[in-house]
Motif scaffolding. Structure first.
Motif, PDB file in Angstrom:
ATOM      1  N   ASP A   1       9.116   2.945 -12.718  1.00 53.40           N
ATOM      2  CA  ASP A   1       9.172   3.283 -13.919  1.00 53.40           C
ATOM      3  C   ASP A   1       8.025   4.031 -14.729  1.00 53.40           C
ATOM      4  O   ASP A   1       8.105   4.775 -15.638  1.00 53.40           O
ATOM      5  N   ALA A   2       7.124   4.005 -13.986  1.00 56.08           N
ATOM      6  CA  ALA A   2       5.937   4.758 -14.358  1.00 56.08           C
ATOM      7  C   ALA A   2       5.703   6.285 -13.607  1.00 56.08           C
ATOM      8  O   ALA A   2       4.663   6.836 -13.826  1.00 56.08           O
ATOM      9  N   GLY A   3       6.604   6.487 -12.969  1.00 57.58           N
ATOM     10  CA  GLY A   3       6.539   7.742 -12.067  1.00 57.58           C
ATOM     11  C   GLY A   3       5.696   7.606 -10.875  1.00 57.58           C
ATOM     12  O   GLY A   3       5.087   8.580 -10.625  1.00 57.58           O
ATOM     13  N   LEU A   4       5.435   6.433 -10.261  1.00 51.05           N
ATOM     14  CA  LEU A   4       4.493   6.306  -9.367  1.00 51.05           C
ATOM     15  C   LEU A   4       5.319   5.718  -7.886  1.00 51.05           C
ATOM     16  O   LEU A   4       6.200   5.030  -8.077  1.00 51.05           O
ATOM     17  N   GLU A   5       4.838   6.302  -6.712  1.00 53.15           N
ATOM     18  CA  GLU A   5       4.993   5.503  -5.588  1.00 53.15           C
ATOM     19  C   GLU A   5       3.824   5.189  -4.789  1.00 53.15           C
ATOM     20  O   GLU A   5       2.706   5.856  -4.836  1.00 53.15           O
TER      21      GLU A   5
ATOM     22  N   GLU B   1       2.699  14.739  -5.637  1.00 54.93           N
ATOM     23  CA  GLU B   1       3.858  14.860  -6.589  1.00 54.93           C
ATOM     24  C   GLU B   1       5.184  15.592  -6.018  1.00 54.93           C
ATOM     25  O   GLU B   1       4.911  16.671  -5.865  1.00 54.93           O
ATOM     26  N   THR B   2       6.287  14.625  -6.065  1.00 54.97           N
ATOM     27  CA  THR B   2       7.664  15.104  -5.567  1.00 54.97           C
ATOM     28  C   THR B   2       8.529  14.885  -6.568  1.00 54.97           C
ATOM     29  O   THR B   2       8.774  13.588  -7.091  1.00 54.97           O
ATOM     30  N   ASP B   3       9.242  15.763  -7.366  1.00 54.56           N
ATOM     31  CA  ASP B   3      10.264  15.439  -8.209  1.00 54.56           C
ATOM     32  C   ASP B   3       9.952  14.715  -9.524  1.00 54.56           C
ATOM     33  O   ASP B   3      10.673  13.670  -9.465  1.00 54.56           O
ATOM     34  N   GLY B   4       8.658  14.738  -9.902  1.00 52.20           N
ATOM     35  CA  GLY B   4       8.123  14.045 -10.894  1.00 52.20           C
ATOM     36  C   GLY B   4       7.407  12.561 -10.430  1.00 52.20           C
ATOM     37  O   GLY B   4       7.208  11.838 -11.396  1.00 52.20           O
ATOM     38  N   VAL B   5       7.467  12.170  -9.303  1.00 49.62           N
ATOM     39  CA  VAL B   5       6.925  11.031  -8.725  1.00 49.62           C
ATOM     40  C   VAL B   5       5.643  11.413  -7.987  1.00 49.62           C
ATOM     41  O   VAL B   5       5.603  12.015  -6.986  1.00 49.62           O
ATOM     42  N   THR B   6       4.533  10.717  -8.355  1.00 51.29           N
ATOM     43  CA  THR B   6       3.121  10.886  -7.837  1.00 51.29           C
ATOM     44  C   THR B   6       2.982   9.882  -6.901  1.00 51.29           C
ATOM     45  O   THR B   6       3.116   8.499  -7.138  1.00 51.29           O
ATOM     46  N   THR B   7       2.728  10.055  -5.555  1.00 56.86           N
ATOM     47  CA  THR B   7       2.443   9.221  -4.403  1.00 56.86           C
ATOM     48  C   THR B   7       0.775   8.829  -4.619  1.00 56.86           C
ATOM     49  O   THR B   7       0.083   9.874  -4.390  1.00 56.86           O
ATOM     50  N   ILE B   8       0.472   7.603  -4.568  1.00 56.68           N
ATOM     51  CA  ILE B   8      -0.911   7.048  -4.681  1.00 56.68           C
ATOM     52  C   ILE B   8      -1.212   6.502  -3.272  1.00 56.68           C
ATOM     53  O   ILE B   8      -0.611   5.394  -3.164  1.00 56.68           O
ATOM     54  N   ARG B   9      -2.118   7.075  -2.440  1.00 58.28           N
ATOM     55  CA  ARG B   9      -2.466   6.208  -1.156  1.00 58.28           C
ATOM     56  C   ARG B   9      -3.646   5.043  -1.652  1.00 58.28           C
ATOM     57  O   ARG B   9      -4.754   5.622  -2.281  1.00 58.28           O
ATOM     58  N   ILE B  10      -3.503   4.021  -1.359  1.00 59.90           N
ATOM     59  CA  ILE B  10      -4.350   2.843  -1.830  1.00 59.90           C
ATOM     60  C   ILE B  10      -4.845   1.848  -0.551  1.00 59.90           C
ATOM     61  O   ILE B  10      -3.719   1.530   0.250  1.00 59.90           O
ATOM     62  N   ALA B  11      -6.186   1.887  -0.243  1.00 63.27           N
ATOM     63  CA  ALA B  11      -6.396   1.119   0.622  1.00 63.27           C
ATOM     64  C   ALA B  11      -6.926  -0.314  -0.023  1.00 63.27           C
ATOM     65  O   ALA B  11      -7.662  -0.530  -1.118  1.00 63.27           O
ATOM     66  N   ALA B  12      -6.397  -1.470   0.434  1.00 69.36           N
ATOM     67  CA  ALA B  12      -6.627  -2.771   0.074  1.00 69.36           C
ATOM     68  C   ALA B  12      -6.677  -3.983   1.059  1.00 69.36           C
ATOM     69  O   ALA B  12      -6.048  -3.735   2.134  1.00 69.36           O
ATOM     70  N   THR B  13      -7.367  -5.035   0.761  1.00 71.78           N
ATOM     71  CA  THR B  13      -7.514  -5.885   1.535  1.00 71.78           C
ATOM     72  C   THR B  13      -6.065  -7.169   1.502  1.00 71.78           C
ATOM     73  O   THR B  13      -5.652  -6.870   0.268  1.00 71.78           O
ATOM     74  N   PRO B  14      -6.001  -7.924   2.286  1.00 74.56           N
ATOM     75  CA  PRO B  14      -4.729  -8.359   2.390  1.00 74.56           C
ATOM     76  C   PRO B  14      -4.181  -9.374   1.174  1.00 74.56           C
ATOM     77  O   PRO B  14      -3.363  -9.151  -0.049  1.00 74.56           O
ATOM     78  N   LEU B  15      -5.049 -10.563   0.811  1.00 77.72           N
ATOM     79  CA  LEU B  15      -4.876 -11.253  -0.086  1.00 77.72           C
ATOM     80  C   LEU B  15      -6.114 -11.368  -1.096  1.00 77.72           C
ATOM     81  O   LEU B  15      -7.269 -11.488  -0.692  1.00 77.72           O
ATOM     82  N   PRO B  16      -5.753 -11.523  -2.323  1.00 76.09           N
ATOM     83  CA  PRO B  16      -4.354 -11.096  -3.073  1.00 76.09           C
ATOM     84  C   PRO B  16      -4.198  -9.705  -3.408  1.00 76.09           C
ATOM     85  O   PRO B  16      -3.127  -9.375  -3.882  1.00 76.09           O
TER      86      PRO B  16
ATOM     87  N   GLU C   1      -4.019  11.195 -14.467  1.00 76.14           N
ATOM     88  CA  GLU C   1      -3.293  10.551 -15.091  1.00 76.14           C
ATOM     89  C   GLU C   1      -2.364   9.519 -14.302  1.00 76.14           C
ATOM     90  O   GLU C   1      -2.179   8.425 -14.630  1.00 76.14           O
ATOM     91  N   ALA C   2      -2.093   9.858 -12.989  1.00 77.07           N
ATOM     92  CA  ALA C   2      -1.310   8.934 -12.037  1.00 77.07           C
ATOM     93  C   ALA C   2      -2.200   7.659 -11.806  1.00 77.07           C
ATOM     94  O   ALA C   2      -1.963   6.576 -11.887  1.00 77.07           O
ATOM     95  N   LEU C   3      -3.555   7.853 -11.686  1.00 79.62           N
ATOM     96  CA  LEU C   3      -4.447   6.654 -11.380  1.00 79.62           C
ATOM     97  C   LEU C   3      -4.693   6.131 -12.727  1.00 79.62           C
ATOM     98  O   LEU C   3      -4.700   4.544 -12.475  1.00 79.62           O
ATOM     99  N   LEU C   4      -4.817   6.421 -13.637  1.00 81.92           N
ATOM    100  CA  LEU C   4      -4.971   5.883 -14.989  1.00 81.92           C
ATOM    101  C   LEU C   4      -3.730   4.939 -15.338  1.00 81.92           C
ATOM    102  O   LEU C   4      -3.818   3.699 -15.720  1.00 81.92           O
ATOM    103  N   ALA C   5      -2.331   5.617 -14.839  1.00 84.46           N
ATOM    104  CA  ALA C   5      -1.286   4.993 -15.368  1.00 84.46           C
ATOM    105  C   ALA C   5      -0.994   3.664 -14.245  1.00 84.46           C
ATOM    106  O   ALA C   5      -0.970   2.535 -14.509  1.00 84.46           O
ATOM    107  N   LEU C   6      -1.761   3.502 -13.136  1.00 83.35           N
ATOM    108  CA  LEU C   6      -1.700   2.683 -11.991  1.00 83.35           C
ATOM    109  C   LEU C   6      -2.639   1.639 -12.566  1.00 83.35           C
ATOM    110  O   LEU C   6      -2.186   0.504 -12.692  1.00 83.35           O
ATOM    111  N   ASP C   7      -3.924   1.923 -13.083  1.00 84.21           N
ATOM    112  CA  ASP C   7      -4.750   0.973 -13.471  1.00 84.21           C
ATOM    113  C   ASP C   7      -4.112   0.227 -14.977  1.00 84.21           C
ATOM    114  O   ASP C   7      -4.224  -1.035 -15.142  1.00 84.21           O
TER     115      ASP C   7
END
Length: 279
Positions: A64-68, A34-49, A249-255
């Motif tokens: 707008d949700a405070g996420l990067e 978390e930096t300056d109120g923004v939480t960075t979430i590292r996410i692994a995902a397959t390409p499509l979709p 909280e950040a992961l719940l916000a992403l969900d």
């Protein structure tokens, strides 16, 4: 779907780790940057979709949700769960619950899924046939070789009347040995799911996962000879996190963003029935 129901965690299924929510809290938040109120979430995902959906969230909703979102593309199914378990990423987005349950049972991962975001109907494709009625005796059939998708493929073939499975066999657990009747003496080849679109010409028909079909410019809605039903489909893809981070909280916000009306509209407008948002 309400906020509360979206945050309800799946706790059913053999091998799922117990939810240790009482242990979650401030220490878990430190696992994400978390930096300056923004939480960075590292996410692994397959390409499509999955990667496209996450890119839409990153570019339009996350700030707008405070996420990067730090998006890390992976093309092979087993890798994202290993990366998540080892702490290399904070979440992954590529799999359905039966696959996750198998991975947990086999590897002892302590991972927790949120609720399903979308369904990618499995399809039967062919380079040479225009209908399943054209299948000849002894024809070759390609199916995914990972346990849950193999069983899912066999269940689709059974639903289309090409075979029957032994009584009492759960579709997610079915193997070639569980085929009870094979009236056309079909020959089955178990292939890595990602390779099936590239080797489609080697088989009379192949059962292909929706995301891999899309990557190969196959339209499940238009090109499939048969398509898995989306109704009451247990194979919804969802965000998965480490169990210790299940109330972060950040992961719940992403969900929450993944279940938003904006994401639902993005899916419906971009995938024309090949990907179905979960209501």
């Amino acid at each position: 779907m309400s906020t509360i129901s979206r945050r309800t965690l799946f706790a059913s299924g053999a091998g799922l780790a117990a939810l240790t929510l009482a242990a979650c809290g401030g220490d878990d938040d430190a696992a994400l940057t978390e930096t300056d109120g923004v939480t960075t979430i590292r996410i692994a995902a397959t390409p499509l979709p999955h990667m496209e959906i996450l890119t839409f969230v990153r570019d339009n909703l996350a700030a707008d949700a405070g996420l990067e979102l730090d998006l890390q593309e992976q093309t092979e199914y087993p890798i994202p769960n290993r990366l998540l378990s080892e702490g290399e990423v904070d979440a992954n987005f590529f799999q359905h619950l039966p696959y996750l349950e198998t991975e947990i049972a086999e590897n002892g991962y302590e991972l927790t899924p949120f609720e399903g975001v979308h369904i990618e109907p499995l399809g039967i494709f062919s380079d040479s046939l225009s209908s399943l009625e054209e299948i000849e005796d002894g024809a070759s059939v390609g199916v995914p070789n990972d346990p849950t998708n193999r069983g899912r493929a066999l269940a689709l073939l059974a639903a289309e009347g090409l075979l029957t499975l032994a009584e009492g066999i759960e579709p997610t657990e079915a193997t070639i040995d569980d085929i009870d009747e094979n009236p056309q003496n079909l020959e089955f080849a178990e292939i890595d799911a990602a390779l099936l679109p590239r080797t489609l010409g080697d088989y009379a028909i192949a059962v292909i996962n929706g995301n891999y079909a899309l990557e190969a410019d196959l339209s499940p809605a238009e090109d499939a000879l048969a398509l898995e039903s989306g109704e009451d489909n247990p194979y919804a893809n969802m965000l998965v996190v480490r169990t210790e981070d299940a109330e972060n909280e950040a992961l719940l916000a992403l969900d929450e963003l993944l279940h938003s009306d904006d994401v639902k509209s993005f899916i419906e407008e971009n995938y024309s029935g090949a990907v179905l948002p979960v209501d």
